[in-house]
Design an enzyme around this catalytic site. Sequence first.
Site, PDB file in Angstrom:
ATOM      1  N   ARG A  41     -26.109  31.544 -58.843  1.00 52.73           N
ATOM      2  CA  ARG A  41     -25.361  32.489 -59.682  1.00 52.73           C
ATOM      3  C   ARG A  41     -25.724  32.405 -61.163  1.00 52.73           C
ATOM      4  NH1 ARG A  41     -19.497  31.034 -57.739  1.00 52.73           N
ATOM      5  NH2 ARG A  41     -20.611  29.224 -56.934  1.00 52.73           N
ATOM      6  N   ASP A  94     -22.118  19.383 -62.187  1.00 51.52           N
ATOM      7  CA  ASP A  94     -21.915  20.621 -62.955  1.00 51.52           C
ATOM      8  C   ASP A  94     -20.532  20.707 -63.590  1.00 51.52           C
ATOM      9  OD1 ASP A  94     -20.404  20.986 -60.699  1.00 51.52           O
ATOM     10  OD2 ASP A  94     -21.192  22.972 -60.211  1.00 51.52           O
ATOM     11  N   SER A 143     -43.948  27.683-113.556  1.00 48.57           N
ATOM     12  CA  SER A 143     -43.604  28.664-112.536  1.00 48.57           C
ATOM     13  C   SER A 143     -44.854  29.310-111.965  1.00 48.57           C
ATOM     14  CB  SER A 143     -42.724  29.764-113.145  1.00 48.57           C
ATOM     15  OG  SER A 143     -41.467  29.217-113.427  1.00 48.57           O
TER      16      SER A 143
HETATM   17  C1  UD1 Z   1     -16.611  21.486 -53.841  1.00 50.26           C
HETATM   18  C2  UD1 Z   1     -15.540  20.928 -52.901  1.00 50.26           C
HETATM   19  C3  UD1 Z   1     -14.197  21.576 -53.244  1.00 50.26           C
HETATM   20  C4  UD1 Z   1     -13.869  21.303 -54.691  1.00 50.26           C
HETATM   21  C5  UD1 Z   1     -15.004  21.767 -55.602  1.00 50.26           C
HETATM   22  C6  UD1 Z   1     -14.741  21.309 -57.015  1.00 50.26           C
HETATM   23  C7  UD1 Z   1     -16.690  20.474 -50.818  1.00 50.26           C
HETATM   24  C8  UD1 Z   1     -16.915  20.908 -49.413  1.00 50.26           C
HETATM   25  N1  UD1 Z   1     -15.901  21.222 -51.544  1.00 50.26           N
HETATM   26  O1  UD1 Z   1     -16.715  22.866 -53.569  1.00 50.26           O
HETATM   27  O2  UD1 Z   1     -13.181  21.037 -52.435  1.00 50.26           O
HETATM   28  O3  UD1 Z   1     -12.666  21.964 -55.050  1.00 50.26           O
HETATM   29  O4  UD1 Z   1     -16.255  21.211 -55.171  1.00 50.26           O
HETATM   30  O5  UD1 Z   1     -15.672  21.876 -57.887  1.00 50.26           O
HETATM   31  O6  UD1 Z   1     -17.221  19.463 -51.206  1.00 50.26           O
HETATM   32  N2  UD1 Z   1     -24.347  19.766 -53.672  1.00 50.26           N
HETATM   33  C9  UD1 Z   1     -25.466  19.067 -53.265  1.00 50.26           C
HETATM   34  N3  UD1 Z   1     -25.971  19.303 -52.045  1.00 50.26           N
HETATM   35  C10 UD1 Z   1     -25.434  20.191 -51.188  1.00 50.26           C
HETATM   36  C11 UD1 Z   1     -24.280  20.895 -51.605  1.00 50.26           C
HETATM   37  C12 UD1 Z   1     -23.760  20.656 -52.852  1.00 50.26           C
HETATM   38  O7  UD1 Z   1     -26.000  18.253 -54.014  1.00 50.26           O
HETATM   39  O8  UD1 Z   1     -25.978  20.349 -50.065  1.00 50.26           O
HETATM   40  C13 UD1 Z   1     -23.804  19.508 -55.008  1.00 50.26           C
HETATM   41  C14 UD1 Z   1     -23.863  20.733 -55.894  1.00 50.26           C
HETATM   42  O9  UD1 Z   1     -25.058  20.756 -56.653  1.00 50.26           O
HETATM   43  C15 UD1 Z   1     -22.648  20.555 -56.775  1.00 50.26           C
HETATM   44  C16 UD1 Z   1     -21.678  19.735 -55.928  1.00 50.26           C
HETATM   45  O10 UD1 Z   1     -22.446  19.172 -54.883  1.00 50.26           O
HETATM   46  O11 UD1 Z   1     -22.952  19.838 -57.955  1.00 50.26           O
HETATM   47  C17 UD1 Z   1     -20.553  20.593 -55.357  1.00 50.26           C
HETATM   48  O12 UD1 Z   1     -21.127  21.589 -54.538  1.00 50.26           O
HETATM   49  P1  UD1 Z   1     -20.616  23.086 -54.575  1.00 50.26           P
HETATM   50  O13 UD1 Z   1     -21.411  23.887 -53.644  1.00 50.26           O
HETATM   51  O14 UD1 Z   1     -20.528  23.557 -55.982  1.00 50.26           O
HETATM   52  O15 UD1 Z   1     -19.161  22.873 -53.943  1.00 50.26           O
HETATM   53  P2  UD1 Z   1     -17.908  23.807 -54.117  1.00 50.26           P
HETATM   54  O16 UD1 Z   1     -18.023  24.952 -53.189  1.00 50.26           O
HETATM   55  O17 UD1 Z   1     -17.684  24.097 -55.548  1.00 50.26           O
HETATM   56 CA    CA Z   2     -18.927  23.953 -57.604  1.00 49.96          CA
END
Ligand code: UD1
Ligand code: CA
Length: 475
Positions: free
Chosen positions: A16, A105, A407
Amino acid sequence: MSLETVVILAAGEGTRMKSSTPKVLHSISGRTLVGHVLHAVDSLSAKQVRVVVGAGREQVESHIADIAPHAVTVFQEKRGGTGHATQLALEGLTPKGTILILAGDTPMLTSASLSQLLEHHASGGFVASVMTAEHPDPTGYGRIIRGDDDLLVRIVEERDADEIEREIIEVNSGVYAFDAAKLAGAIGKLKADNSQGELYLTDVIEILRNEGGKISAVLIEDFIEILGVNDRVQLAESAALLRDRINEDLMRAGVTIVDPLSTWVDSTASVEKDVVLMPGTSIGGRTTIASGAVIGPRTSLQDCTVGTGARVLESHCTEAIIGDSVNVGPFTFLRPGTKLLTGSKAGAYVEMKNATLGEGSKVPHLSYVGDAVIGEGSNIGAATIFVNYDGVEKHYTVVGDHVRIGSDSMLVAPVTIGDGAYTAAGSVITEDVPAGAMGVGRAKQRNVIGWVLRKRPGTKSAEAASRHSSDEQKG
Ligand code: UD1
Ligand code: CA
């Protein structure tokens, strides 16, 4: 209390953001997003820090090597969810003590809240503790389901929640403290039976609870801390919130900020008390500003050092050292390697780079000073140019103490102007001027008498000239 391991999950693509730069490498307030997180965990002194990287691997790895050389990166090739990322992070790790897991993040997290979570976790014999916050708009976050005992029962993701669960405003921050051994035992039991077909780290909570573990939800006061950045709108929002937080801290510490909304101070900069920051001012990078300095309006300082009582007005400066009681501006451009010693002045429309201006010396107007050293008490006349570039190479100019450069002088480098020397206004100085000499490098003036009457008869100039005696016109 000693913390064994920190894991930062930062493999997500950040689609995004619509960017060719990996999400966690976008910057606000002088640090990348992952840089803020690494900074927040820094004071916890964990024995080891692991960062799971994926999208933009090379860039993220080299950035982390730069800012946190002690951290180890783990590669997640394909997005498999936060649970999968955690599984990879735990590979080859002897699970002991406490492990802190958080996302890469969330730049607003403070080390104070992380410590609060860890202290709470250690105090109650919990197998896991989750940092939570009450969010006025919980959309997109996992919801916190507490039991009658107030302990955490499970976390349900927005996509998998029913209508009643979606009403809950207490959300999962994505920051967790785990008993490492317990986590290692449970992490393999995750299943991807959810709407996204991913392994959710959040599902570990229910597994541990079913095994009889006590899990707490630690509610922090300010939901701002848990805000994640997913697009450029949230990037700007987080930047503004961080700006407000920093400005408030500075004002409480004795800095006057005339217009906090238009004043941006990086979290990496330092500003002493009794500094005044005028509107439209940005203080970036490793800039330090000493007490009594007045900066702005409309000024940017990047990686500069500013001394006590200095005044920088409407100017842009990068990697410059601005000494005590120095005057800069308005409309001055100080580039890397500029050093203004005590009481000196770089005035209006002056550009300087790689140049030292000695104590009390002045370049008051309209000049370019590049690759030079100027002694103390010297004055560089208006519109003087240090001609440092011959089209191929840069050359150096040395100006002594108490020199008076006329100058509109051109000082063609390499050239040396001795102590106490003068140059005549309008000179092109191509040879050294010895101490105490007057360097004159221009054609002698001649007047062509009567030229206007002869060559421009009938003009207003000729009419004005003709009012003078014919002797004067003939010379
Ligand atoms: C996640 C939580 C949610 C919480 C939210 C807070 C889960 C299933 N959900 O959701 O409960 O409220 O964070 O912000 O954990 N990442 C990886 N590898 C992956 C997937 C994600 O490294 O395969 C990292 C992403 O880069 C990110 C973090 O994990 O920094 C969170 O992943 P993201 O997809 O943003 O989770 P949310 O849907 O926000
Ligand atoms: Ca997130």
